[in-house]
Design an enzyme around this catalytic site. Sequence first.
Site, PDB file in Angstrom:
ATOM      1  N   SER A  23       0.832  -1.197   0.000  1.00 42.56           N
ATOM      2  CA  SER A  23       0.000   0.000   0.000  1.00 42.56           C
ATOM      3  C   SER A  23       0.871   1.253   0.000  1.00 42.56           C
ATOM      4  CB  SER A  23      -0.919   0.017   1.223  1.00 42.56           C
ATOM      5  OG  SER A  23      -0.182   0.285   2.394  1.00 42.56           O
ATOM      6  N   LYS A 103       0.282  -1.028  15.367  1.00 44.62           N
ATOM      7  CA  LYS A 103      -1.098  -1.352  15.747  1.00 44.62           C
ATOM      8  C   LYS A 103      -1.637  -2.549  14.967  1.00 44.62           C
ATOM      9  CE  LYS A 103      -3.588   1.790  12.611  1.00 44.62           C
ATOM     10  NZ  LYS A 103      -4.392   0.746  11.935  1.00 44.62           N
ATOM     11  N   ASP A 104      -1.013  -2.888  13.814  1.00 48.92           N
ATOM     12  CA  ASP A 104      -1.468  -4.011  13.005  1.00 48.92           C
ATOM     13  C   ASP A 104      -0.776  -5.327  13.362  1.00 48.92           C
ATOM     14  OD1 ASP A 104      -3.140  -2.331  11.542  1.00 48.92           O
ATOM     15  OD2 ASP A 104      -1.610  -1.893  10.039  1.00 48.92           O
ATOM     16  N   SER A 152     -13.522   0.866  12.007  1.00 46.53           N
ATOM     17  CA  SER A 152     -13.103   0.446  13.343  1.00 46.53           C
ATOM     18  C   SER A 152     -14.292   0.352  14.284  1.00 46.53           C
ATOM     19  CB  SER A 152     -12.081   1.444  13.904  1.00 46.53           C
ATOM     20  OG  SER A 152     -11.939   1.294  15.302  1.00 46.53           O
ATOM     21  N   ARG A 154     -13.949  -0.187  17.379  1.00 41.99           N
ATOM     22  CA  ARG A 154     -13.510   0.546  18.579  1.00 41.99           C
ATOM     23  C   ARG A 154     -14.043   1.969  18.542  1.00 41.99           C
ATOM     24  NH1 ARG A 154      -9.736   4.245  18.551  1.00 41.99           N
ATOM     25  NH2 ARG A 154      -8.929   3.460  16.568  1.00 41.99           N
ATOM     26  N   ARG A 155     -13.859   2.645  17.388  1.00 34.65           N
ATOM     27  CA  ARG A 155     -14.319   4.028  17.270  1.00 34.65           C
ATOM     28  C   ARG A 155     -15.843   4.101  17.371  1.00 34.65           C
ATOM     29  NH1 ARG A 155     -10.551   4.435  12.046  1.00 34.65           N
ATOM     30  NH2 ARG A 155      -8.556   4.969  13.034  1.00 34.65           N
ATOM     31  N   ARG A 176      -6.469   5.143   2.442  1.00 38.06           N
ATOM     32  CA  ARG A 176      -7.042   6.417   2.851  1.00 38.06           C
ATOM     33  C   ARG A 176      -7.456   7.277   1.665  1.00 38.06           C
ATOM     34  NH1 ARG A 176      -4.188   4.421   6.663  1.00 38.06           N
ATOM     35  NH2 ARG A 176      -4.584   4.830   8.863  1.00 38.06           N
ATOM     36  N   THR A 178      -8.587   6.275  -1.169  1.00 36.48           N
ATOM     37  CA  THR A 178      -9.857   5.733  -1.661  1.00 36.48           C
ATOM     38  C   THR A 178     -10.994   6.117  -0.729  1.00 36.48           C
ATOM     39  OG1 THR A 178      -8.650   3.856  -2.585  1.00 36.48           O
ATOM     40  CG2 THR A 178     -11.027   3.631  -2.393  1.00 36.48           C
ATOM     41  N   ARG A 179     -10.737   6.068   0.562  1.00 33.44           N
ATOM     42  CA  ARG A 179     -11.762   6.447   1.526  1.00 33.44           C
ATOM     43  C   ARG A 179     -12.141   7.917   1.368  1.00 33.44           C
ATOM     44  NH1 ARG A 179      -9.028   3.499   6.802  1.00 33.44           N
ATOM     45  NH2 ARG A 179      -9.746   1.378   6.357  1.00 33.44           N
TER      46      ARG A 179
END
Length: 363
Positions: A23, A103-104, A152, A154-155, A176, A178-179
């Site tokens: 990526s 974090k991954d 997420s 979590r969020r 990101r 693409t988002r």
Amino acid sequence: MTSAQPSAIELSSRNFVLASRASQLAQIQTNLVLASLQEIYPPQNDGDVGYRGPTFSTSFMATSGDKNQSQALYLLGGKALWTKELEVVLKEREVDMIVHSLKDVPTTLPEGCSIGAILKREDPVDSLVVKSGKPWKSLQELPEGSVVGTSSVRRVAQLKRNFPSLKFLDVGANYRNTRLAKLDAPDGPYAALILAKAGLVRLGMGNRITVDLKPPTLYHAVSQGALAVEVRNDDVEVLALCRSLTHWETEWMCLAERACLRVLEGGCSVPIGVSSKLDVKAGEQKAGILTLTGCVTALAGDLHVEHTIRAKVASAEEAEEVGSTLARTLSDLGAKKILDDINLDRERKVEEAQMVDNTKRVA
């Protein structure tokens, strides 16, 4: 950046291969680590004679997480999606280091592998990004019923507690840019997205940030904002290189957060949020006061467990113990019941997704 530390061995003239996902963000992050290594061990001119020192190159590959752009991460099997295939080539000695967003990375690594370096952390908070051209400056200003995109849970779980009038929708793609295209599409459903600030900054998209969502509004993911280098335990030269990269304050905070996650047995897509701070007195050598907060929130946002521990630490092991203690306290306060319910919900949704896939194949 920390300066190079004296090594017990002299590094050979070997070429060290840094690998990561393919990526755009992963490549940027890998090149950041590459630049740090080349600053410590500058490339030698062709005319130089004698000891030439190490050289460095990169290798990128698509992982299962990159290939699956349609399903929510919550249903895809957790963090190993980003790391498993890379760890295969590391163990087969095709590459020498893997650069990860920490974090991954699962809290338990394959036998023979370990985290060799944790670099200085970017700001770990999440950020609100509002649809281009819209005037809103905060979550509070979004109209009732506005759709906020995030992948997420979590969020979503945390924000449902304080913003029940908003709707939350999985945003799908793992990239990101693409988002953001989905966010800005005139006919798109999203009023805003929530993304990790560190990724936006590294991609040069920090200008899209509307506002940071700091604790206690939103506790970030474990180790968010930190880069890590995974290595083979028996590669002495790579371990020596990694010592020169590690930022010990970040390392201690991230190890504490990861210990909390490991004890709670949570994965990348369960709602465990954290915040950590290490206060180090001027002139004090590798010791400080660690403040660690953790929270676990039910998917509906109706149940929430939160606790903070503040303790003096003088080693990475002591920092990890703070994290483990926090996890046990959270579990006693009700986090285990919340996580058990979440795991049951995931199993049900995975079965439903498999039934849909099977139906499509038959059709």
